[in-house]
Scaffold this motif. Structure first.
Motif, mmCIF file in Angstrom:
data_model
loop_
_atom_site.group_PDB
_atom_site.id
_atom_site.type_symbol
_atom_site.label_atom_id
_atom_site.label_comp_id
_atom_site.label_asym_id
_atom_site.label_seq_id
_atom_site.Cartn_x
_atom_site.Cartn_y
_atom_site.Cartn_z
ATOM 1 N N ALA A 87 -68.195 30.619 -18.530
ATOM 2 C CA ALA A 87 -67.243 31.582 -17.986
ATOM 3 C C ALA A 87 -66.054 31.700 -18.918
ATOM 4 O O ALA A 87 -65.946 30.989 -19.925
ATOM 5 C CB ALA A 87 -66.802 31.144 -16.592
ATOM 6 N N HIS A 88 -65.163 32.614 -18.562
ATOM 7 C CA HIS A 88 -63.970 32.857 -19.369
ATOM 8 C C HIS A 88 -62.791 32.979 -18.407
ATOM 9 O O HIS A 88 -62.415 34.080 -18.000
ATOM 10 C CB HIS A 88 -64.146 34.123 -20.210
ATOM 11 N N LEU A 89 -62.236 31.835 -18.043
ATOM 12 C CA LEU A 89 -61.191 31.791 -17.030
ATOM 13 C C LEU A 89 -59.958 32.582 -17.462
ATOM 14 O O LEU A 89 -59.437 33.399 -16.695
ATOM 15 C CB LEU A 89 -60.806 30.342 -16.735
ATOM 16 N N LEU A 90 -59.474 32.338 -18.671
ATOM 17 C CA LEU A 90 -58.283 33.052 -19.114
ATOM 18 C C LEU A 90 -58.551 34.549 -19.207
ATOM 19 O O LEU A 90 -57.705 35.359 -18.805
ATOM 20 C CB LEU A 90 -57.805 32.518 -20.466
ATOM 21 N N TYR A 219 -46.707 34.666 -18.947
ATOM 22 C CA TYR A 219 -47.805 35.612 -18.734
ATOM 23 C C TYR A 219 -49.143 34.871 -18.633
ATOM 24 O O TYR A 219 -49.955 35.129 -17.740
ATOM 25 C CB TYR A 219 -47.839 36.610 -19.887
ATOM 26 N N TYR A 220 -49.368 33.937 -19.557
ATOM 27 C CA TYR A 220 -50.631 33.201 -19.577
ATOM 28 C C TYR A 220 -50.731 32.216 -18.412
ATOM 29 O O TYR A 220 -51.822 31.996 -17.877
ATOM 30 C CB TYR A 220 -50.802 32.498 -20.922
ATOM 31 N N ILE A 221 -49.624 31.653 -17.999
ATOM 32 C CA ILE A 221 -49.635 30.775 -16.827
ATOM 33 C C ILE A 221 -50.029 31.574 -15.592
ATOM 34 O O ILE A 221 -50.872 31.138 -14.792
ATOM 35 C CB ILE A 221 -48.263 30.105 -16.629
ATOM 36 N N LYS A 222 -49.459 32.751 -15.428
ATOM 37 C CA LYS A 222 -49.808 33.590 -14.284
ATOM 38 C C LYS A 222 -51.281 33.990 -14.324
ATOM 39 O O LYS A 222 -51.986 33.966 -13.305
ATOM 40 C CB LYS A 222 -48.941 34.841 -14.245
ATOM 41 N N ALA A 223 -51.762 34.334 -15.525
ATOM 42 C CA ALA A 223 -53.172 34.721 -15.671
ATOM 43 C C ALA A 223 -54.091 33.577 -15.268
ATOM 44 O O ALA A 223 -55.062 33.768 -14.523
ATOM 45 C CB ALA A 223 -53.450 35.152 -17.106
ATOM 46 N N LYS A 225 -53.420 30.992 -13.311
ATOM 47 C CA LYS A 225 -53.302 30.688 -11.887
ATOM 48 C C LYS A 225 -53.967 31.755 -11.028
ATOM 49 O O LYS A 225 -54.599 31.438 -10.005
ATOM 50 C CB LYS A 225 -51.830 30.528 -11.502
ATOM 51 N N ASP A 226 -53.860 33.003 -11.415
ATOM 52 C CA ASP A 226 -54.537 34.074 -10.676
ATOM 53 C C ASP A 226 -56.052 33.886 -10.721
ATOM 54 O O ASP A 226 -56.755 34.052 -9.715
ATOM 55 C CB ASP A 226 -54.170 35.443 -11.253
ATOM 56 N N ALA A 227 -56.553 33.548 -11.910
ATOM 57 C CA ALA A 227 -57.995 33.341 -12.069
ATOM 58 C C ALA A 227 -58.446 32.102 -11.304
ATOM 59 O O ALA A 227 -59.509 32.107 -10.664
ATOM 60 C CB ALA A 227 -58.346 33.215 -13.545
ATOM 61 N N GLU A 228 -57.668 31.033 -11.363
ATOM 62 C CA GLU A 228 -58.022 29.819 -10.639
ATOM 63 C C GLU A 228 -58.122 30.087 -9.141
ATOM 64 O O GLU A 228 -59.057 29.623 -8.471
ATOM 65 C CB GLU A 228 -56.985 28.724 -10.892
#
Length: 548
Positions: A87-90, A219-223, A225-228
């Motif tokens: 998968a590609h979480l980020l 931005y990357y932290i939000k991405a 956490k949203d994906a998680e």
């Protein structure tokens, strides 16, 4: 069952001679698939300090242990925490911040979604992902004409769902420095009337990526956490991140260590020089939630964009063979370096030419290795004579929903003979002794119930085709559950700590509203996750109430 009765007897003897043992959690009133060697089904288990300490009969466990908290599963089915092995979480998280083009049924719908997004966001650079021309009535690549008319001064980059092609407008082409003379190995700038059409295949896409606006750490932290959040809601407890770098790994590690990210990650670094220099020299990096010991390599592109490397030309495009992103000589050079570092090599291979190149390299490099567990990611189209390369050293990492997404047009691409070696999951299982299952999200949807259904029924969500697509290559329910749990853990060198509900392993488990091992197949895609646990902690709950 003998094992469970023996354990219950031992527990009973201990309980008669001592006070109850204090533990953190007792899970009861459940239909629990342990996915141990005997594939036993039990009714309860005990957790302490994030790990499973006893499994068996509820009466015996209640007699022996005194839990601080109790989880009553209300008769639901519990399975080991689900692992998405590719998968590609980020990328999922980033896609959630951009224009969502998944499911668009025409290029006109793509344009409408882009216009709506821009009206709401007023971005300096419009980025989107998820279109697939094979889902449109006109199954051809679009051109930049419409994007140029609507957005003459704002760069637009819209990536195909598989991540191996994109449509860009003239502004984006200009910023990337792309011309009709741009030639980059491993990809193509498609021309129309002797000028870039706006379609880029594989490697030239990097020129566009290099012009994307720089995002900050927040931005990357939000991405992430949203994906998680989406993954936890769907019962996933471990993600194999198929291609990442030190920045992302350090960010994930910091979030995990701070208690801000529960999801476990098996991280495959990309073959970028900086990644290889840092990690191969450093060696394996391992915490309870993060494991770095593998390298992701791309051998070729994707079938949908005709970028997959084929031995013979595509059946629906004369002269087109796709392209190797990493040729066999470079694969061999990388493999030597990776094996010497004690790392695992996991290589994306779609076309039959890419697959045999990877398989030849693996076979040569691994001949003196005892337990390498190197993976072929996708292993999608394989010549009949090449299946024998797979073994307990070379494992197929496959994504069942690729078969049910591609089945409408795949034979057009490769013809009646080559399709016999495509999406051959049962054959791969017979050769390697196991299959490793994932989704490749956001290329496919995240939901692991779709993975389970596609593997067993070989149908899409509309119950098509009747009887299943090449159903002889389908997996059994038991094989599929193993592929999503214990076999996936094994492919990550983590079978001693996860993948089954057994003593000594992490208390990662998923609570389902229905028993996917027994219900009619067509009910599986709609099965809901009622709770997700990682380390014995409830990280998602839907309708079951809190543990108490």
């Amino acid at each position: 069952m003998k094992k469970i009765l023996f354990l219950s007897t031992i527990i009973l003897i201990i309980s008669c001679s001592s006070e109850k043992i204090k533990i953190d959690l007792l899970v009861k009133n459940a239909n629990i698939y342990t996915v141990n060697d005997s594939f036993e089904i039990v009714e309860a288990f005990v957790v302490n300090k994030g790990k499973i300490v006893a499994v068996g009969l509820l009466n015996d466990l209640e007699t022996t242990y005194k839990p601080t908290t109790l989880f009553d599963a209300q008769g639901k089915t519990i399975i080991p925490g689900l692992i998405d092995a590719h998968a590609h979480l980020l990328n999922l998280g980033i896609a959630m911040q951009q224009v969502d083009l998944v499911g668009s049924e025409s290029y006109q719908e793509v344009l409408k979604r882009v216009i709506t997004f821009q009206e709401n966001n007023n971005s300096d650079y419009i980025i989107g992902r998820g279109w697939d021309q094979n889902d449109w009535e006109v199954k051809e690549f679009p051109t930049k004409k419409e994007l140029d008319f609507i957005f003459p001064n704002t760069p637009v980059s819209l990536t195909r769902i598989d991540g191996h092609a994109m449509i860009v407008n003239s502004k984006a082409i200009e910023m990337a420095g792309i011309t009709k003379n741009t030639k980059i190995a491993g990809g193509e700038v498609i021309l129309k009337n002797d000028e870039p059409s706006g379609i880029l295949i594989d490697t030239p896409m990097r020129l566009v990526w290099n012009t994307y606006p720089e995002e900050d750490k927040a931005y990357y932290i939000k991405a992430l956490k949203d994906a998680e959040k989406k993954c936890l809601e769907l019962g996933l407890t471990t993600i194999d991140e198929a291609g990442t770098n030190r920045f992302v790994i350090d960010l994930v590690d910091s979030l995990q260590q701070a208690g801000e990210m529960s999801l476990r990650m098996y991280a495959m670094i990309t073959k970028d020089t900086s990644n290889l220099e840092y990690y191969l020299n450093k060696g394996i990096v391992k915490t309870d939630r993060l494991n770095i010991r593998s390298v992701k390599v791309w051998a070729d592109g994707a079938l949908g964009s005709r970028g997959a490397a084929m031995k013979d030309e595509y059946s629906d495009q004369a002269g087109q063979h796709g392209a190797m992103i990493t040729d066999e000589a470079e694969l061999a050079s990388l493999a030597k370096r990776i094996v010497n570092a004690g790392y695992q090599m996991n290589t994306h291979a779609i076309g039959d030419s890419a697959n045999i190149s990877v398989l030849r390299v693996y076979t040569e490099i691994l001949k003196n290795e005892e337990d390498p567990r190197w993976r072929v990611e996708h292993a999608q189209i394989i010549s009949n004579s090449d299946f024998n390369y797979f073994s307990n050293k070379i494992l197929p990492s496959i994504q069942p929903t690729h078969a049910t997404s591609d089945m409408y047009w795949a034979e057009d691409r490769v013809g009646k003979e080559r399709i016999k070696g495509a999406y051959s999951y049962k054959t791969l299982l017979e050769k390697s002794g196991l299959v490793v299952l994932g989704t490749d999200f956001p290329v496919e949807r995240v939901n692991p119930m779709y993975t389970f259904y596609a593997a067993v029924a070989r149908k899409d969500l509309d119950n098509y085709p009747e009887g299943g697509y090449r159903i002889d290559e389908g997996l059994t329910r038991e094989e599929t559950l193993k592929g999503m749990t214990i076999w996936a853990a094994y492919s990550n060198f983590e079978e001693d700590e996860k993948g089954s509900i057994e003593i000594g392993k992490f208390a990662d488990f998923t609570v389902l509203e229905k028993n996917i091992m027994k219900i009619p197949l067509d009910e599986i895609p709609s099965v809901k996750v009622h709770a997700t646990f990682i380390n014995g902690e409830m990280v998602f709950n839907y309708g079951l109430g809190e543990i108490n």
